[in-house]
Design an enzyme around this catalytic site. Structure first.
Site, PDB file in Angstrom:
ATOM      1  N   SER A 196       0.758  -1.241   0.377  1.00 32.34           N
ATOM      2  CA  SER A 196       0.057  -0.375  -0.066  1.00 32.34           C
ATOM      3  C   SER A 196       0.624   0.912   0.304  1.00 32.34           C
ATOM      4  O   SER A 196       1.970   1.107   0.636  1.00 32.34           O
ATOM      5  CB  SER A 196      -1.088  -0.406   1.339  1.00 32.34           C
ATOM      6  OG  SER A 196      -1.352   1.582   1.182  1.00 32.34           O
ATOM      7  N   TYR A 201      -1.257  -0.872  10.356  1.00 34.61           N
ATOM      8  CA  TYR A 201      -1.753  -1.544   8.832  1.00 34.61           C
ATOM      9  C   TYR A 201      -0.235  -1.261   7.927  1.00 34.61           C
ATOM     10  O   TYR A 201      -0.133  -1.983   7.334  1.00 34.61           O
ATOM     11  CB  TYR A 201      -2.830  -0.454   7.827  1.00 34.61           C
ATOM     12  CG  TYR A 201      -3.021  -0.945   6.714  1.00 34.61           C
ATOM     13  CD1 TYR A 201      -3.415  -1.755   6.292  1.00 34.61           C
ATOM     14  CD2 TYR A 201      -3.244   0.379   5.577  1.00 34.61           C
ATOM     15  CE1 TYR A 201      -4.637  -2.651   5.012  1.00 34.61           C
ATOM     16  CE2 TYR A 201      -2.920  -0.149   4.272  1.00 34.61           C
ATOM     17  CZ  TYR A 201      -3.937  -1.182   4.121  1.00 34.61           C
ATOM     18  OH  TYR A 201      -4.273  -1.472   2.719  1.00 34.61           O
TER      19      TYR A 201
HETATM   20  P1  NDP Z   1     -11.872  -5.923   0.010  1.00 35.08           P
HETATM   21  O1  NDP Z   1     -11.888  -5.198   1.448  1.00 35.08           O
HETATM   22  O2  NDP Z   1     -12.578  -4.958  -0.854  1.00 35.08           O
HETATM   23  O3  NDP Z   1     -11.553  -6.920  -0.540  1.00 35.08           O
HETATM   24  C1  NDP Z   1     -10.780  -8.181   0.385  1.00 35.08           C
HETATM   25  C2  NDP Z   1     -10.985  -9.488   0.343  1.00 35.08           C
HETATM   26  O4  NDP Z   1      -9.886  -9.623   0.977  1.00 35.08           O
HETATM   27  C3  NDP Z   1     -12.095  -9.887   0.232  1.00 35.08           C
HETATM   28  O5  NDP Z   1     -11.712 -11.146  -1.241  1.00 35.08           O
HETATM   29  C4  NDP Z   1     -11.505 -10.788   1.719  1.00 35.08           C
HETATM   30  O6  NDP Z   1     -12.580 -11.908   0.881  1.00 35.08           O
HETATM   31  C5  NDP Z   1     -10.613 -11.195   1.272  1.00 35.08           C
HETATM   32  N1  NDP Z   1     -10.037 -11.584   2.454  1.00 35.08           N
HETATM   33  C6  NDP Z   1     -10.070 -11.087   3.810  1.00 35.08           C
HETATM   34  N2  NDP Z   1      -9.575 -11.935   4.490  1.00 35.08           N
HETATM   35  C7  NDP Z   1      -9.265 -12.718   4.899  1.00 35.08           C
HETATM   36  C8  NDP Z   1      -8.734 -13.994   5.056  1.00 35.08           C
HETATM   37  N3  NDP Z   1      -8.354 -13.732   6.044  1.00 35.08           N
HETATM   38  N4  NDP Z   1      -8.189 -15.201   4.328  1.00 35.08           N
HETATM   39  C9  NDP Z   1      -8.595 -14.960   2.592  1.00 35.08           C
HETATM   40  N5  NDP Z   1      -9.436 -13.626   1.843  1.00 35.08           N
HETATM   41  C10 NDP Z   1      -9.273 -12.820   3.211  1.00 35.08           C
HETATM   42  O7  NDP Z   1     -10.477  -5.283  -0.009  1.00 35.08           O
HETATM   43  P2  NDP Z   1      -9.570  -4.588  -1.440  1.00 35.08           P
HETATM   44  O8  NDP Z   1      -9.682  -5.110  -2.839  1.00 35.08           O
HETATM   45  O9  NDP Z   1      -9.518  -3.178  -1.182  1.00 35.08           O
HETATM   46  O10 NDP Z   1      -7.981  -4.828  -0.936  1.00 35.08           O
HETATM   47  C11 NDP Z   1      -7.278  -5.633  -1.503  1.00 35.08           C
HETATM   48  C12 NDP Z   1      -5.840  -5.601  -1.582  1.00 35.08           C
HETATM   49  O11 NDP Z   1      -5.401  -4.349  -1.744  1.00 35.08           O
HETATM   50  C13 NDP Z   1      -4.881  -5.631   0.445  1.00 35.08           C
HETATM   51  O12 NDP Z   1      -4.360  -6.203   0.789  1.00 35.08           O
HETATM   52  C14 NDP Z   1      -5.105  -4.026   1.061  1.00 35.08           C
HETATM   53  O13 NDP Z   1      -4.609  -4.103   1.246  1.00 35.08           O
HETATM   54  C15 NDP Z   1      -4.381  -3.533  -0.495  1.00 35.08           C
HETATM   55  N6  NDP Z   1      -4.948  -2.170  -0.857  1.00 35.08           N
HETATM   56  C16 NDP Z   1      -5.990  -1.561  -1.259  1.00 35.08           C
HETATM   57  C17 NDP Z   1      -6.593  -0.569  -0.652  1.00 35.08           C
HETATM   58  C18 NDP Z   1      -7.210   0.510  -1.390  1.00 35.08           C
HETATM   59  O14 NDP Z   1      -7.568   1.537  -1.218  1.00 35.08           O
HETATM   60  N7  NDP Z   1      -8.533  -0.400  -1.312  1.00 35.08           N
HETATM   61  C19 NDP Z   1      -5.030   0.673  -0.947  1.00 35.08           C
HETATM   62  C20 NDP Z   1      -3.250  -0.463  -0.829  1.00 35.08           C
HETATM   63  C21 NDP Z   1      -3.653  -1.167  -0.399  1.00 35.08           C
HETATM   64  P3  NDP Z   1     -14.256 -12.113   1.597  1.00 35.08           P
HETATM   65  O15 NDP Z   1     -14.744 -11.542   0.266  1.00 35.08           O
HETATM   66  O16 NDP Z   1     -14.614 -13.851   1.514  1.00 35.08           O
HETATM   67  O17 NDP Z   1     -14.625 -11.791   3.265  1.00 35.08           O
END
Ligand code: NDP
Length: 247
Positions: A142, A155
């Protein structure tokens, strides 16, 4: 059976929604067979797999909590059994709950470490020995690593750890023809970013980048697709910030 035009297989963690779903969709469009990992959201994961299949791609859903090494191993075994091997690992699953260092409780700290740090470690531990020759590992960091805003401490610490493991594993895999890189998005319009934020905060974060908009999941998926495809083959041990110029 994997796709005959592109026999490569990509496992994307946290691909049921948000950025992970965009990455799975894009890699499927590029011809990868995709393994859609999710934690609990079976309906969205199955719908994404069905959409990919409808568009002529190939997809398998795989429930596993990435913080659980045994569950990750079962998922890896199932993907190998279905498709013969894995070529690309995208460590996308993540959580983000904001609190100052003073206010954050132990549960918040432990969950971040478990999902954001131990999760990618669990998958990379397997990938290091089982990813196929010519493979790619792409970790989601991030841009908060660099921005260091208040309330992002825990985070950001997990993402800084992910960047450190990215650099180290790239070197540890010498001789295997496997690249290890990270993409570090800025604010991107998904539930993780939007949930719980007042509109004023969203508006000011939207204006932070000189391109004056929030990132879209596709913006990040494009960068991941570059690293996963043949054009990205000489990029190794790098962190690429995909954030519209925010830092
Ligand atoms: P979302 O919250 O939209 O989606 C999260 C995803 O991760 C879902 O598919 C969820 O599954 C899955 N997940 C959460 N916990 C677990 C776990 N323990 N095991 C397996 N799967 C899990 O997040 P984003 O799409 O926004 O983020 C994706 C990545 O990008 C993350 O690593 C985040 O830190 C990073 N990021 C995001 C930013 C943003 O502004 N959005 C900025 C910078 C980095 P389920 O649907 O089943 O809960």
């Amino acid at each position: 059976m994997s796709n005959q035009n592109n026999p490569k297989v990509a496992l994307v963690t946290g691909a049921s929604r948000g950025i992970g779903a965009a990455i799975a969709t894009r890699l499927a469009k590029d011809g990868f067979t995709v393994v859609i990992n999710y934690a609990g959201n079976v309906v969205e994961a199955e719908k994404l797999a069905a959409d990919i299949e409808k568009s002529g791609g190939q997809a398998l859903t795989a429930q596993a909590d990435v913080s659980d090494p045994a569950a990750v191993a079962r998922m890896w075994d199932a993907a190998e059994a279905a498709f013969g091997g894995i070529d690309v690992l995208v460590n996308n699953a993540g959580v983000m709950k904001l609190a100052t260092i003073a206010d954050g409780d132990d549960a918040l700290f432990d969950t971040h470490i478990a999902v954001n740090l131990k999760g990618p470690r669990n998958t990379m531990k397997l990938a290091a020995t089982r990813l196929r020759e010519g493979g790619r590992i792409i970790n989601l960091s991030s841009s908060v690593v660099g921005l260091y805003q208040p309330t992002y401490g825990v985070y950001a610490a997990t993402k800084a750890g992910v960047e450190a493991m990215t650099h180290v594993l790239a070197k540890e895999l010498r001789g295997r023809n496997i690249t290890v890189n990270a993409i570090a998005p800025g604010p991107t319009a998904t539930a993780l970013f939007l949930d719980g934020k007042p509109q004023g905060v969203i508006d000011s974060l939207t204006k932070l980048a000189p391109l004056e908009r929030l990132g879209r999941p596709d913006d990040v998926a494009n960068a991941v697709a570059f690293l996963a495809g043949s054009d990205g083959s000489w990029i190794n041990g790098q962190v690429i910030r995909a954030n519209g110029g925010i830092i």
